[in-house]
Design a protein around this motif. Structure first.
Motif, PDB file in Angstrom:
ATOM      1  N   PHE A 152       0.810  -1.219   0.000  1.00 25.64           N
ATOM      2  CA  PHE A 152       0.000   0.000   0.000  1.00 25.64           C
ATOM      3  C   PHE A 152       0.846   1.274   0.000  1.00 25.64           C
ATOM      4  O   PHE A 152       0.299   2.373   0.082  1.00 25.64           O
ATOM      5  CB  PHE A 152      -0.931   0.011   1.216  1.00 25.64           C
ATOM      6  N   SER A 153       2.161   1.117  -0.089  1.00 28.99           N
ATOM      7  CA  SER A 153       3.039   2.291  -0.039  1.00 28.99           C
ATOM      8  C   SER A 153       3.268   2.923  -1.408  1.00 28.99           C
ATOM      9  O   SER A 153       3.919   3.961  -1.507  1.00 28.99           O
ATOM     10  CB  SER A 153       4.389   1.901   0.581  1.00 28.99           C
ATOM     11  N   LYS A 191      -1.526   6.000  -5.918  1.00 28.36           N
ATOM     12  CA  LYS A 191      -2.713   6.627  -5.342  1.00 28.36           C
ATOM     13  C   LYS A 191      -3.889   5.665  -5.463  1.00 28.36           C
ATOM     14  O   LYS A 191      -4.068   5.006  -6.484  1.00 28.36           O
ATOM     15  CB  LYS A 191      -3.032   7.932  -6.072  1.00 28.36           C
ATOM     16  N   TRP A 192      -4.709   5.647  -4.419  1.00 24.94           N
ATOM     17  CA  TRP A 192      -5.803   4.689  -4.325  1.00 24.94           C
ATOM     18  C   TRP A 192      -7.134   5.441  -4.282  1.00 24.94           C
ATOM     19  O   TRP A 192      -7.343   6.295  -3.419  1.00 24.94           O
ATOM     20  CB  TRP A 192      -5.637   3.831  -3.074  1.00 24.94           C
ATOM     21  N   PHE A 195      -9.723   2.502   5.650  1.00 31.44           N
ATOM     22  CA  PHE A 195      -8.713   2.532   4.594  1.00 31.44           C
ATOM     23  C   PHE A 195      -7.749   3.700   4.782  1.00 31.44           C
ATOM     24  O   PHE A 195      -6.579   3.609   4.399  1.00 31.44           O
ATOM     25  CB  PHE A 195      -9.375   2.595   3.211  1.00 31.44           C
ATOM     26  N   SER A 196      -8.217   4.802   5.377  1.00 30.86           N
ATOM     27  CA  SER A 196      -7.323   5.931   5.662  1.00 30.86           C
ATOM     28  C   SER A 196      -6.237   5.523   6.650  1.00 30.86           C
ATOM     29  O   SER A 196      -5.106   6.017   6.582  1.00 30.86           O
ATOM     30  CB  SER A 196      -8.114   7.109   6.238  1.00 30.86           C
ATOM     31  N   LEU A 210      -3.789   3.754   4.248  1.00 34.43           N
ATOM     32  CA  LEU A 210      -3.233   4.483   3.104  1.00 34.43           C
ATOM     33  C   LEU A 210      -2.835   5.928   3.390  1.00 34.43           C
ATOM     34  O   LEU A 210      -2.149   6.542   2.571  1.00 34.43           O
ATOM     35  CB  LEU A 210      -4.249   4.454   1.955  1.00 34.43           C
ATOM     36  N   SER A 218      -2.479   8.765   0.691  1.00 35.62           N
ATOM     37  CA  SER A 218      -2.538   8.127  -0.635  1.00 35.62           C
ATOM     38  C   SER A 218      -3.964   7.753  -1.028  1.00 35.62           C
ATOM     39  O   SER A 218      -4.200   7.329  -2.158  1.00 35.62           O
ATOM     40  CB  SER A 218      -1.658   6.874  -0.655  1.00 35.62           C
ATOM     41  N   LEU A 219      -4.907   7.901  -0.092  1.00 32.03           N
ATOM     42  CA  LEU A 219      -6.304   7.564  -0.369  1.00 32.03           C
ATOM     43  C   LEU A 219      -7.048   8.773  -0.913  1.00 32.03           C
ATOM     44  O   LEU A 219      -7.012   9.859  -0.333  1.00 32.03           O
ATOM     45  CB  LEU A 219      -6.997   7.072   0.899  1.00 32.03           C
ATOM     46  N   CYS A 258      -5.470   8.060 -10.745  1.00 30.24           N
ATOM     47  CA  CYS A 258      -5.101   7.166  -9.646  1.00 30.24           C
ATOM     48  C   CYS A 258      -4.578   5.855 -10.210  1.00 30.24           C
ATOM     49  O   CYS A 258      -4.778   5.528 -11.389  1.00 30.24           O
ATOM     50  CB  CYS A 258      -6.304   6.904  -8.742  1.00 30.24           C
ATOM     51  N   GLU A 266      -4.649  -4.666   6.424  1.00 33.62           N
ATOM     52  CA  GLU A 266      -3.620  -4.034   7.249  1.00 33.62           C
ATOM     53  C   GLU A 266      -2.708  -5.116   7.849  1.00 33.62           C
ATOM     54  O   GLU A 266      -1.486  -4.956   7.889  1.00 33.62           O
ATOM     55  CB  GLU A 266      -4.275  -3.214   8.360  1.00 33.62           C
ATOM     56  N   ARG A 271      -0.496  -6.744   4.941  1.00 35.43           N
ATOM     57  CA  ARG A 271       0.168  -5.851   3.996  1.00 35.43           C
ATOM     58  C   ARG A 271       1.673  -6.086   3.942  1.00 35.43           C
ATOM     59  O   ARG A 271       2.296  -6.493   4.927  1.00 35.43           O
ATOM     60  CB  ARG A 271      -0.108  -4.388   4.379  1.00 35.43           C
TER      61      ARG A 271
END
Length: 220
Positions: free
Chosen positions: A56-57, A60-61, A83-84, A87, A90-91, A125, A215, A218
């Motif tokens: 997830f690094s 953009k998602w 999700f925040s 991410l 990036s979210l 994205c 999470e 990941r």
């Protein structure tokens, strides 16, 4: 003498206030103890058909807000919050991109290749996060009631699904699901009153738990 009586009244009043505050603390605790001592637990199972471990690094998602979900805003808040946590900055939320003519007002759970191309172009994205909640069975209310005769089995069951697309390749990056189920067997001889998790609550809990699995697994 009057002063002593006044002090005694003040002392008694203070004592009653202390007792009242203690009861305010104790009553909710007693209620919760009784509630959880007489409830049926919900069991959850998880399945990752594809993409269990994600990085997830990178990129953009884009988080969709699927229109077919029950309690759409409440579920969307869970999605944004959970999700925040994974991410961070990036979210991106699809609500912020509705001005683009390439982003449809109602984005389907499984977009076509052409729709994915437009979403990629309109959002800039790298990934699209879609989700869907489904009530599979809702046979119980919050508290059980005994049948007039015999024995019955009642089930509350719901499923949460997550589908993540790679907008660069237009392919599915991850597909997962979580199912929550509570099963109650009750007869006419039972008194009833057992607490049961509602199907709608199960669906939201399954969804949040599923996000937290991303999470947990990941790539760091």
């Amino acid at each position: 003498m009057a002063s002593l009586l006044q002090k005694r009244k003040i002392k008694l009043t203070w004592s009653k206030m202390v007792q009242y505050e203690k009861m305010k603390i104790l009553f909710p605790g007693i209620f919760l103890c009784l509630l959880f001592a007489n409830c049926v637990s919900t069991k959850y199972t998880y399945d990752f058909e594809k993409g269990k471990e994600l990085n997830f690094s990178m990129g953009k998602w884009l988080l969709n807000k699927p229109y077919m979900n029950p309690e759409i805003n409440r579920v969307y808040d869970i999605a944004v919050n959970d999700f925040s946590a994974i991410l961070k900055d990036s979210l991106m939320e699809v609500e912020d991109l509705r001005g683009s003519h390439l982003i449809p007002n109602k984005m389907p759970y499984t977009p076509t290749k052409k729709e994915l191309e437009d979403i990629a172009l309109g959002s800039r994205c790298d990934y699209l996060i879609n989700y869907k909640l489904t009530i599979l069975s809702a046979e119980n209310y919050s508290f059980t009631t005994s049948p007039p005769i015999g024995t019955v089995i009642r089930i509350n069951e719901a499923m949460a699904e997550i589908l993540i697309y790679d907008l660069n390749t237009l392919e599915v990056l991850s597909q997962s699901s979580a199912i929550g189920k509570v099963k109650v067997k009750i007869s006419s001889e039972d008194s009833g009153g057992t607490y049961v998790n509602l199907a709608s609550n199960i669906s939201r809990s399954a969804f949040s738990r599923l996000i937290k699995r991303y999470e947990k697994y990941r790539i760091k």
